[in-house]
Design a protein around this motif. Structure first.
Motif, mmCIF file in Angstrom:
data_model
loop_
_atom_site.group_PDB
_atom_site.id
_atom_site.type_symbol
_atom_site.label_atom_id
_atom_site.label_comp_id
_atom_site.label_asym_id
_atom_site.label_seq_id
_atom_site.Cartn_x
_atom_site.Cartn_y
_atom_site.Cartn_z
ATOM 1 N N GLY A 176 -2.147 7.091 4.646
ATOM 2 C CA GLY A 176 -3.349 6.407 4.200
ATOM 3 C C GLY A 176 -4.191 7.231 3.249
ATOM 4 N N SER A 177 -3.912 8.541 3.172
ATOM 5 C CA SER A 177 -4.657 9.391 2.245
ATOM 6 C C SER A 177 -3.977 9.377 0.883
ATOM 7 N N ARG A 178 -4.612 10.013 -0.096
ATOM 8 C CA ARG A 178 -4.004 10.138 -1.419
ATOM 9 C C ARG A 178 -2.861 11.142 -1.322
ATOM 10 N N ARG A 179 -1.656 10.642 -1.233
ATOM 11 C CA ARG A 179 -0.526 11.492 -0.924
ATOM 12 C C ARG A 179 0.313 11.765 -2.161
ATOM 13 N N ARG A 180 0.968 12.907 -2.162
ATOM 14 C CA ARG A 180 1.894 13.243 -3.236
ATOM 15 C C ARG A 180 3.199 12.487 -3.021
ATOM 16 N N LEU A 181 3.657 11.807 -4.052
ATOM 17 C CA LEU A 181 4.889 11.025 -3.973
ATOM 18 C C LEU A 181 5.963 11.644 -4.839
ATOM 19 N N SER A 182 7.200 11.584 -4.355
ATOM 20 C CA SER A 182 8.330 12.109 -5.107
ATOM 21 C C SER A 182 9.458 11.089 -5.114
ATOM 22 N N LEU A 183 10.325 11.232 -6.110
ATOM 23 C CA LEU A 183 11.517 10.397 -6.243
ATOM 24 C C LEU A 183 12.744 11.275 -6.023
ATOM 25 N N LEU A 184 13.628 10.853 -5.119
ATOM 26 C CA LEU A 184 14.813 11.647 -4.825
ATOM 27 C C LEU A 184 16.044 10.753 -4.773
ATOM 28 N N VAL A 185 17.147 11.268 -5.312
ATOM 29 C CA VAL A 185 18.413 10.545 -5.324
ATOM 30 C C VAL A 185 19.169 10.829 -4.035
ATOM 31 N N VAL A 186 19.499 9.770 -3.303
ATOM 32 C CA VAL A 186 20.233 9.901 -2.046
ATOM 33 C C VAL A 186 21.585 9.197 -2.192
ATOM 34 N N PRO A 187 22.696 9.920 -2.191
ATOM 35 C CA PRO A 187 24.003 9.258 -2.207
ATOM 36 C C PRO A 187 24.164 8.374 -0.978
ATOM 37 N N THR A 188 24.777 7.222 -1.145
ATOM 38 C CA THR A 188 24.898 6.301 -0.017
ATOM 39 C C THR A 188 25.852 6.815 1.058
ATOM 40 N N ASN A 238 0.839 -1.199 0.000
ATOM 41 C CA ASN A 238 0.000 0.000 0.000
ATOM 42 C C ASN A 238 0.877 1.252 0.000
ATOM 43 N N THR A 239 1.079 1.828 -1.180
ATOM 44 C CA THR A 239 1.946 3.005 -1.280
ATOM 45 C C THR A 239 1.364 4.216 -0.565
ATOM 46 N N HIS A 240 0.062 4.202 -0.288
ATOM 47 C CA HIS A 240 -0.541 5.328 0.437
ATOM 48 C C HIS A 240 -0.166 5.319 1.919
ATOM 49 N N ARG A 241 0.450 4.233 2.368
ATOM 50 C CA ARG A 241 0.855 4.151 3.765
ATOM 51 C C ARG A 241 2.348 4.413 3.958
ATOM 52 N N LEU A 242 3.021 4.870 2.920
ATOM 53 C CA LEU A 242 4.443 5.166 3.069
ATOM 54 C C LEU A 242 4.639 6.223 4.149
ATOM 55 N N ALA A 243 5.534 5.924 5.089
ATOM 56 C CA ALA A 243 5.796 6.848 6.184
ATOM 57 C C ALA A 243 7.054 7.683 5.962
ATOM 58 N N THR A 244 7.880 7.309 4.996
ATOM 59 C CA THR A 244 9.055 8.119 4.671
ATOM 60 C C THR A 244 8.583 9.417 4.037
ATOM 61 N N THR A 245 9.027 10.540 4.569
ATOM 62 C CA THR A 245 8.523 11.836 4.123
ATOM 63 C C THR A 245 9.644 12.716 3.590
ATOM 64 N N VAL A 246 9.245 13.629 2.733
ATOM 65 C CA VAL A 246 10.147 14.644 2.209
ATOM 66 C C VAL A 246 9.498 16.008 2.436
ATOM 67 N N ARG A 247 10.310 16.976 2.808
ATOM 68 C CA ARG A 247 9.818 18.350 2.957
ATOM 69 C C ARG A 247 10.853 19.303 2.393
ATOM 70 N N ARG A 248 10.359 20.427 1.954
ATOM 71 C CA ARG A 248 11.255 21.458 1.437
ATOM 72 C C ARG A 248 12.096 22.049 2.568
ATOM 73 N N ASP A 249 13.325 22.403 2.208
ATOM 74 C CA ASP A 249 14.217 23.073 3.152
ATOM 75 C C ASP A 249 15.000 24.122 2.361
ATOM 76 N N GLY A 250 14.436 25.309 2.281
ATOM 77 C CA GLY A 250 15.034 26.338 1.434
ATOM 78 C C GLY A 250 14.952 25.925 -0.018
ATOM 79 N N ASP A 251 16.103 25.846 -0.675
ATOM 80 C CA ASP A 251 16.144 25.407 -2.068
ATOM 81 C C ASP A 251 16.272 23.893 -2.186
ATOM 82 N N GLY A 252 16.388 23.212 -1.069
ATOM 83 C CA GLY A 252 16.602 21.772 -1.119
ATOM 84 C C GLY A 252 15.497 20.978 -0.469
ATOM 85 N N TRP A 253 15.860 19.759 -0.009
ATOM 86 C CA TRP A 253 14.903 18.813 0.529
ATOM 87 C C TRP A 253 15.461 18.156 1.787
ATOM 88 N N VAL A 254 14.561 17.681 2.631
ATOM 89 C CA VAL A 254 14.947 16.890 3.800
ATOM 90 C C VAL A 254 14.111 15.621 3.804
#
Length: 387
Positions: A178-190, A133-149
């Motif tokens: 559980g709601s219809r959430r906006r999903l994004s793809l982000l590249v994270v260096p290991t 269930n992709t609507h239950r993804l708990a990993t979140t992204v938020r804007r942080d200035g010009d970037g992301w967290v």
């Protein structure tokens, strides 16, 4: 591919990959896996020969082919005893998503590495409490200035220890789980601060390992975002459909190997002066498995052809069906191959026991057989939703 006849180029590609797999073989693959080592030599060789990059656009150093070509490479390596799990992830999912949705700068940075195999990238969507269930993804992204967290955790992520980066699926903070959430793809260096991973021990004999990943306020630049900020499921499945096609090819390649080994044993193993393959109790189950495998291969080729033609919706349905059929076929083929060998079927010398857990995984990942049946019931048969 025209109709049910593969092109001369595709057939030549398969033959060349078979030759490469024969240079290494199952002994090399299993020895590496049991020693806790990687199949780097094979990966680099496949990359240098252009096999890993057959579906990367030609302007970025690839072969300019389609997912059907990459699936053929995957199948032939698996049939030769050298299944490369990261092919499903790095060139198939990640390479496809960058080719379709990446900015010009992102394509310049990543696609040449996918083409020659010098870049390996993992893909992280699965979470412990989300399941399918992709609507239950708990990993979140938020804007942080010009970037992301990024914050959260992922589970059963393949090949993180071999990857330069991980393409992470995250939901935008501020929307209820559980709601219809906006999903994004982000590249994270290991090696990004705040990113960590832990090995998950598995019974599968494979050089490619599974990991839990942890993202503790990982800060990323603006260009870490791949595609639209709210690309959602439509963008996501542009990468997941190729993964399912590749998973089907991975499974049918493994099934072909098991059947070839079983048939050879049945032809040469004699009891009471008669090859055991002469008995219908042996021959018929193997013939049934062979039919299952060929049907799964045809469905996989259909799915690949639809995807390469740009028919995403029809390709998604076909990819699910192909993955289901291939999962059932490989489980049956490996099980029957073990039965044909009798006690030898579980002897280390014959290598079939090592295939047992790997074949069973084909019913579970990257999408379970039950979820595929749910999809077919709802979308193909238009039955009421059950979940």
């Amino acid at each position: 591919m025209t109709g049910f006849v593969e092109s001369e180029e595709r057939r030549a590609l398969r033959a060349a990959v078979r030759d490469l797999a024969a240079e290494y073989g199952p002994e090399y693959f299993v020895a590496k896996a049991r020693a806790g080592e990687k199949t780097d030599e094979l990966w680099r060789r496949a990359g240098a020969l252009g096999y890993l990059g057959v579906a990367v656009p030609a302007e970025y150093g690839g072969g300019g082919g389609g997912i059907g070509d990459l699936a053929a490479v995957c199948e032939e390596l698996a049939a030769g005893g050298c299944p490369l799990l990261l092919m499903l992830v790095s060139p198939a999912i990640c390479g496809t998503l960058f080719a379709r949705f990446g900015t010009p700068a992102q394509k310049d940075r990543w696609l040449p590495g996918f083409a020659d195999g010098s870049v390996r990238m993992a893909f992280a969507i699965t979470e412990a409490d989300a399941g399918s269930n992709t609507h239950r993804l708990a990993t979140t992204v938020r804007r942080d200035g010009d970037g992301w967290v990024l914050s959260g955790a992922k589970q059963y992520i393949s090949g993180v220890d071999e990857a330069r980066a991980v393409l992470v699926v995250a939901a935008h903070a501020g929307h209820a789980v559980g709601s219809r959430r906006r999903l994004s793809l982000l590249v994270v260096p290991t090696d990004a601060p705040g990113f960590a991973y832990r090995h998950i021990p598995m019974e599968v004999v494979s050089p490619e390992k599974q990991f839990s990943c942890f993202l503790d306020d990982v800060r990323l630049p603006a260009d870490a975002l791949v595609g639209a900020e709210d690309g959602g499921l439509a963008q996501l499945f542009a990468g997941l459909n190729p993964e399912r096609i590749m998973a089907a090819s991975y499974a049918t390649g493994m099934a072909r190997r098991a059947l070839d080994q079983a048939a050879e044993y049945a032809r040469t193993r004699s009891v009471w002066d008669t090859p055991i393959g002469a008995h219908q109790g042996i021959a018929h189950p193997l013939a049934h498995c062979a039919i299952q495998v060929e049907l799964a291969r045809v469905m996989t080729q259909k799915a690949a052809a639809l995807y390469d033609a740009g028919a995403d919706r029809a390709a998604g349905e076909a990819a699910d069906m192909a993955k289901y059929a291939a999962g059932e076929a490989v489980v049956a083929a490996v099980d029957q191959a073990i039965q044909v060998h009798g006690g030898n079927g579980l002897a280390t010398e014959y290598g079939l026991g090592a295939m047992l857990a790997a074949s069973r995984l084909a019913r579970i990942a990257p999408v379970s057989r039950e979820m595929i049946l749910n999809f077919v019931a709802r979308h193909t048969l238009r039955l009421p939703r059950s979940y």
